[in-house]
Write a protein that holds these residues in place. Structure first.
Motif, PDB file in Angstrom:
ATOM      1  N   VAL A   2     -12.430  -0.512 -15.374  1.00 39.67           N
ATOM      2  CA  VAL A   2     -13.525  -1.398 -14.994  1.00 39.67           C
ATOM      3  C   VAL A   2     -14.029  -2.185 -16.200  1.00 39.67           C
ATOM      4  CG1 VAL A   2     -15.891  -1.454 -14.101  1.00 39.67           C
ATOM      5  CG2 VAL A   2     -14.194   0.057 -13.051  1.00 39.67           C
ATOM      6  N   ALA A   3     -14.125  -1.513 -17.347  1.00 43.58           N
ATOM      7  CA  ALA A   3     -14.576  -2.202 -18.559  1.00 43.58           C
ATOM      8  C   ALA A   3     -13.595  -3.287 -18.978  1.00 43.58           C
ATOM      9  CB  ALA A   3     -14.760  -1.185 -19.687  1.00 43.58           C
ATOM     10  N   GLU A   4     -12.304  -3.030 -18.775  1.00 46.63           N
ATOM     11  CA  GLU A   4     -11.286  -4.028 -19.114  1.00 46.63           C
ATOM     12  C   GLU A   4     -11.482  -5.308 -18.314  1.00 46.63           C
ATOM     13  OE1 GLU A   4      -6.387  -4.556 -19.154  1.00 46.63           O
ATOM     14  OE2 GLU A   4      -7.290  -2.682 -18.425  1.00 46.63           O
ATOM     15  N   ALA A   5     -12.033  -5.177 -17.118  1.00 41.43           N
ATOM     16  CA  ALA A   5     -12.292  -6.345 -16.272  1.00 41.43           C
ATOM     17  C   ALA A   5     -13.573  -7.070 -16.673  1.00 41.43           C
ATOM     18  CB  ALA A   5     -12.377  -5.919 -14.815  1.00 41.43           C
ATOM     19  N   GLY A   6     -14.261  -6.589 -17.698  1.00 41.42           N
ATOM     20  CA  GLY A   6     -15.475  -7.236 -18.168  1.00 41.42           C
ATOM     21  C   GLY A   6     -16.732  -6.801 -17.458  1.00 41.42           C
ATOM     22  N   VAL A   7     -16.650  -5.686 -16.733  1.00 40.95           N
ATOM     23  CA  VAL A   7     -17.812  -5.162 -16.013  1.00 40.95           C
ATOM     24  C   VAL A   7     -18.385  -3.985 -16.803  1.00 40.95           C
ATOM     25  CG1 VAL A   7     -18.629  -4.104 -13.875  1.00 40.95           C
ATOM     26  CG2 VAL A   7     -16.856  -5.875 -13.799  1.00 40.95           C
ATOM     27  N   THR A   8     -19.682  -3.975 -16.999  1.00 45.70           N
ATOM     28  CA  THR A   8     -20.345  -2.905 -17.735  1.00 45.70           C
ATOM     29  C   THR A   8     -20.519  -1.678 -16.856  1.00 45.70           C
ATOM     30  OG1 THR A   8     -21.558  -4.479 -19.118  1.00 45.70           O
ATOM     31  CG2 THR A   8     -22.439  -2.234 -18.979  1.00 45.70           C
ATOM     32  N   VAL A   9     -20.077  -0.534 -17.345  1.00 46.55           N
ATOM     33  CA  VAL A   9     -20.278   0.725 -16.637  1.00 46.55           C
ATOM     34  C   VAL A   9     -21.570   1.348 -17.149  1.00 46.55           C
ATOM     35  CG1 VAL A   9     -19.349   3.020 -16.169  1.00 46.55           C
ATOM     36  CG2 VAL A   9     -17.803   1.056 -16.332  1.00 46.55           C
ATOM     37  N   THR A  10     -22.572   1.458 -16.278  1.00 45.17           N
ATOM     38  CA  THR A  10     -23.879   1.939 -16.712  1.00 45.17           C
ATOM     39  C   THR A  10     -23.970   3.462 -16.728  1.00 45.17           C
ATOM     40  OG1 THR A  10     -24.764   1.863 -14.454  1.00 45.17           O
ATOM     41  CG2 THR A  10     -24.968  -0.138 -15.809  1.00 45.17           C
ATOM     42  N   SER A  11     -23.191   4.128 -15.868  1.00 43.51           N
ATOM     43  CA  SER A  11     -23.182   5.591 -15.836  1.00 43.51           C
ATOM     44  C   SER A  11     -21.970   6.064 -15.044  1.00 43.51           C
ATOM     45  CB  SER A  11     -24.468   6.158 -15.222  1.00 43.51           C
ATOM     46  OG  SER A  11     -24.568   5.785 -13.862  1.00 43.51           O
ATOM     47  N   CYS A  12     -21.546   7.299 -15.318  1.00 43.33           N
ATOM     48  CA  CYS A  12     -20.430   7.909 -14.589  1.00 43.33           C
ATOM     49  C   CYS A  12     -20.810   9.337 -14.218  1.00 43.33           C
ATOM     50  CB  CYS A  12     -19.159   7.957 -15.449  1.00 43.33           C
ATOM     51  SG  CYS A  12     -18.437   6.373 -15.843  1.00 43.33           S
ATOM     52  N   ALA A  13     -20.552   9.711 -12.987  1.00 42.06           N
ATOM     53  CA  ALA A  13     -20.726  11.097 -12.558  1.00 42.06           C
ATOM     54  C   ALA A  13     -19.417  11.560 -11.928  1.00 42.06           C
ATOM     55  CB  ALA A  13     -21.871  11.221 -11.561  1.00 42.06           C
ATOM     56  N   TYR A  14     -19.093  12.823 -12.087  1.00 43.11           N
ATOM     57  CA  TYR A  14     -17.807  13.317 -11.601  1.00 43.11           C
ATOM     58  C   TYR A  14     -17.954  14.738 -11.067  1.00 43.11           C
ATOM     59  CZ  TYR A  14     -17.533  16.192 -15.788  1.00 43.11           C
ATOM     60  OH  TYR A  14     -17.792  17.130 -16.754  1.00 43.11           O
ATOM     61  N   MET A  15     -16.986  15.165 -10.256  1.00 40.37           N
ATOM     62  CA  MET A  15     -16.989  16.495  -9.660  1.00 40.37           C
ATOM     63  C   MET A  15     -16.032  17.464 -10.352  1.00 40.37           C
ATOM     64  SD  MET A  15     -17.159  15.936  -5.538  1.00 40.37           S
ATOM     65  CE  MET A  15     -18.713  15.626  -4.703  1.00 40.37           C
ATOM     66  N   GLY A  16     -14.969  16.942 -10.938  1.00 38.35           N
ATOM     67  CA  GLY A  16     -14.009  17.802 -11.608  1.00 38.35           C
ATOM     68  C   GLY A  16     -12.992  18.452 -10.684  1.00 38.35           C
ATOM     69  N   LEU A  17     -12.735  17.858  -9.517  1.00 34.78           N
ATOM     70  CA  LEU A  17     -11.812  18.452  -8.551  1.00 34.78           C
ATOM     71  C   LEU A  17     -10.367  18.068  -8.853  1.00 34.78           C
ATOM     72  CD1 LEU A  17     -13.783  17.812  -5.234  1.00 34.78           C
ATOM     73  CD2 LEU A  17     -13.856  19.816  -6.724  1.00 34.78           C
ATOM     74  N   THR A  18      -9.448  18.971  -8.564  1.00 34.59           N
ATOM     75  CA  THR A  18      -8.031  18.693  -8.747  1.00 34.59           C
ATOM     76  C   THR A  18      -7.231  18.869  -7.458  1.00 34.59           C
ATOM     77  OG1 THR A  18      -7.607  20.984  -9.420  1.00 34.59           O
ATOM     78  CG2 THR A  18      -8.088  19.384 -11.173  1.00 34.59           C
ATOM     79  N   ARG A  19      -7.907  19.218  -6.361  1.00 32.73           N
ATOM     80  CA  ARG A  19      -7.218  19.388  -5.084  1.00 32.73           C
ATOM     81  C   ARG A  19      -8.236  19.379  -3.940  1.00 32.73           C
ATOM     82  NH1 ARG A  19      -4.457  25.125  -5.443  1.00 32.73           N
ATOM     83  NH2 ARG A  19      -3.914  24.321  -7.503  1.00 32.73           N
ATOM     84  N   HIS A  20      -7.741  19.191  -2.731  1.00 33.94           N
ATOM     85  CA  HIS A  20      -8.539  19.284  -1.510  1.00 33.94           C
ATOM     86  C   HIS A  20      -9.790  18.398  -1.546  1.00 33.94           C
ATOM     87  CE1 HIS A  20      -6.704  23.560  -0.845  1.00 33.94           C
ATOM     88  NE2 HIS A  20      -5.824  22.592  -0.625  1.00 33.94           N
ATOM     89  N   ILE A  21      -9.661  17.226  -2.113  1.00 33.43           N
ATOM     90  CA  ILE A  21     -10.811  16.330  -2.234  1.00 33.43           C
ATOM     91  C   ILE A  21     -11.325  15.898  -0.861  1.00 33.43           C
ATOM     92  CG2 ILE A  21     -11.512  14.028  -3.044  1.00 33.43           C
ATOM     93  CD1 ILE A  21      -9.718  14.509  -5.504  1.00 33.43           C
ATOM     94  N   TRP A  22     -10.430  15.773   0.113  1.00 36.28           N
ATOM     95  CA  TRP A  22     -10.842  15.333   1.446  1.00 36.28           C
ATOM     96  C   TRP A  22     -11.779  16.317   2.140  1.00 36.28           C
ATOM     97  CZ3 TRP A  22      -6.053  17.441   0.420  1.00 36.28           C
ATOM     98  CH2 TRP A  22      -5.685  18.566   1.151  1.00 36.28           C
ATOM     99  N   LYS A  23     -11.896  17.536   1.609  1.00 35.08           N
ATOM    100  CA  LYS A  23     -12.759  18.540   2.221  1.00 35.08           C
ATOM    101  C   LYS A  23     -14.206  18.457   1.742  1.00 35.08           C
ATOM    102  CE  LYS A  23      -9.033  21.895   2.969  1.00 35.08           C
ATOM    103  NZ  LYS A  23      -8.549  23.278   2.701  1.00 35.08           N
ATOM    104  N   VAL A  24     -14.492  17.583   0.782  1.00 32.13           N
ATOM    105  CA  VAL A  24     -15.869  17.438   0.287  1.00 32.13           C
ATOM    106  C   VAL A  24     -16.737  16.864   1.403  1.00 32.13           C
ATOM    107  CG1 VAL A  24     -17.365  16.291  -1.395  1.00 32.13           C
ATOM    108  CG2 VAL A  24     -15.088  17.102  -2.084  1.00 32.13           C
ATOM    109  N   PRO A  25     -17.849  17.515   1.767  1.00 28.59           N
ATOM    110  CA  PRO A  25     -18.693  17.018   2.861  1.00 28.59           C
ATOM    111  C   PRO A  25     -19.580  15.858   2.406  1.00 28.59           C
ATOM    112  CG  PRO A  25     -19.613  19.038   1.967  1.00 28.59           C
ATOM    113  CD  PRO A  25     -18.298  18.836   1.273  1.00 28.59           C
TER     114      PRO A  25
END
Length: 286
Positions: free
Chosen positions: A148-171
């Motif tokens: 996103v930064a490469e496209a010239g857009v400023t990233v103001t914050s990032c949040a993440y879950m840390g999942l490596t599988r079964h992402i579709w099961k997140v409610p």
């Protein structure tokens, strides 16, 4: 009963979709699609690798894309969409463009990717500052931030879950919690990454709460693909899709306007991992 007078099914226009082998949200993609359009999905071959930068590269190799698109040519789609965020941002903007070119050569039709569609959506909304929310690990989230930064857009914050599988099961509740706790930092929009993360019903509520456009991986993918057909995606009260929603949040107590679907109230989680301004001892949260 003679039904011949009905004239058969309504003529359909096709959108080919190449998805990762573990994609599980076919029904969500269809919710953005108008009645006269059909989705034709195919998947990349299975590889025994968890969600990671390695997996993103494996499922986006040009030979893999070529074979996947070739399987769609028999049904003659008018556009092909690669429905994977990490697979299309892992090698930056040049890599994403090369993927589109490879798919177009294989199918002789226009092609889009989720990450390319993300940048199109940011331009459409006039966004130069964006907050990111992902289900990924730190390393994959940082790769999205760099794209996103490469496209010239400023990233103001990032949040993440840390999942490596079964992402579709997140409610939905966890998706909403993460978005609410991400910290916008003056962002003009919030992007929820990963096509395997369900988002359709949570978008209107978050837009009403956060007072900014909320866009998601599956949403931008379908929006961009359908634009190539000259038609609109279906998404009531979603700012990217419904121009009326860009005028501001539609609140239940405004006379004459329809109500926004409201999700159950849930508390903001104080310990949502954030990037890049917080050092994390481990990847993710549950």
């Amino acid at each position: 009963m003679d039904v011949s007078f009905l004239g058969g099914p309504v003529p359909q226009r096709g959108v080919g979709v190449v998805a990762p082998f573990d994609f599980a949200l076919d029904r969500e993609l269809w919710r953005w699609v108008p009645d006269e359009v059909s989705l034709h999905l195919t998947r990349t071959p299975y590889v025994p690798v968890e969600v990671s930068l390695d997996l993103a590269r494996l499922i986006s190799e040009h030979e893999t894309l070529h074979e996947a698109v070739r399987t769609l040519t028999a049904v003659a789609p008018e556009v092909v969409a690669y429905a994977c965020t990490s697979g299309s941002f892992v090698d930056g903007i040049a890599g994403e463009r090369a993927m589109c070119e490879a798919m177009t050569r294989a199918g002789a039709v226009p092609s889009v990717t989720t990450s390319g569609a993300l940048l199109e959506a940011l331009v459409e909304l006039g966004v130069r500052r964006v907050a990111l929310v992902t289900p990924y690990t730190v390393s994959v989230t940082r790769a999205l931030e760099a794209y996103v930064a490469e496209a010239g857009v400023t990233v103001t914050s990032c949040a993440y879950m840390g999942l490596t599988r079964h992402i579709w099961k997140v409610p939905y509740r966890e998706v909403a919690d993460m978005a609410r706790g991400a910290g916008l930092g003056g962002a003009e929009a919030l992007f929820i990454s990963c096509t395997n993360l369900p988002t359709y019903d949570v978008i209107p509520q978050l837009e009403a709460e956060l007072r900014i456009p909320v866009i998601s991986a599956n949403q931008v993918t379908m929006w961009a693909a359908l634009r190539h057909l000259g038609t609109r995606a279906v998404g009531p009260y979603q700012a990217l899709i419904d121009p009326a929603a860009r005028l501001g949040p539609v609140l239940p107590d405004v006379p004459g306007l329809p109500d926004v679907p409201v999700l159950p109230d849930v508390p903001v989680l104080p310990d949502v991992p954030r990037l890049p301004d917080e050092e994390q001892q481990q990847e993710g949260w549950t």
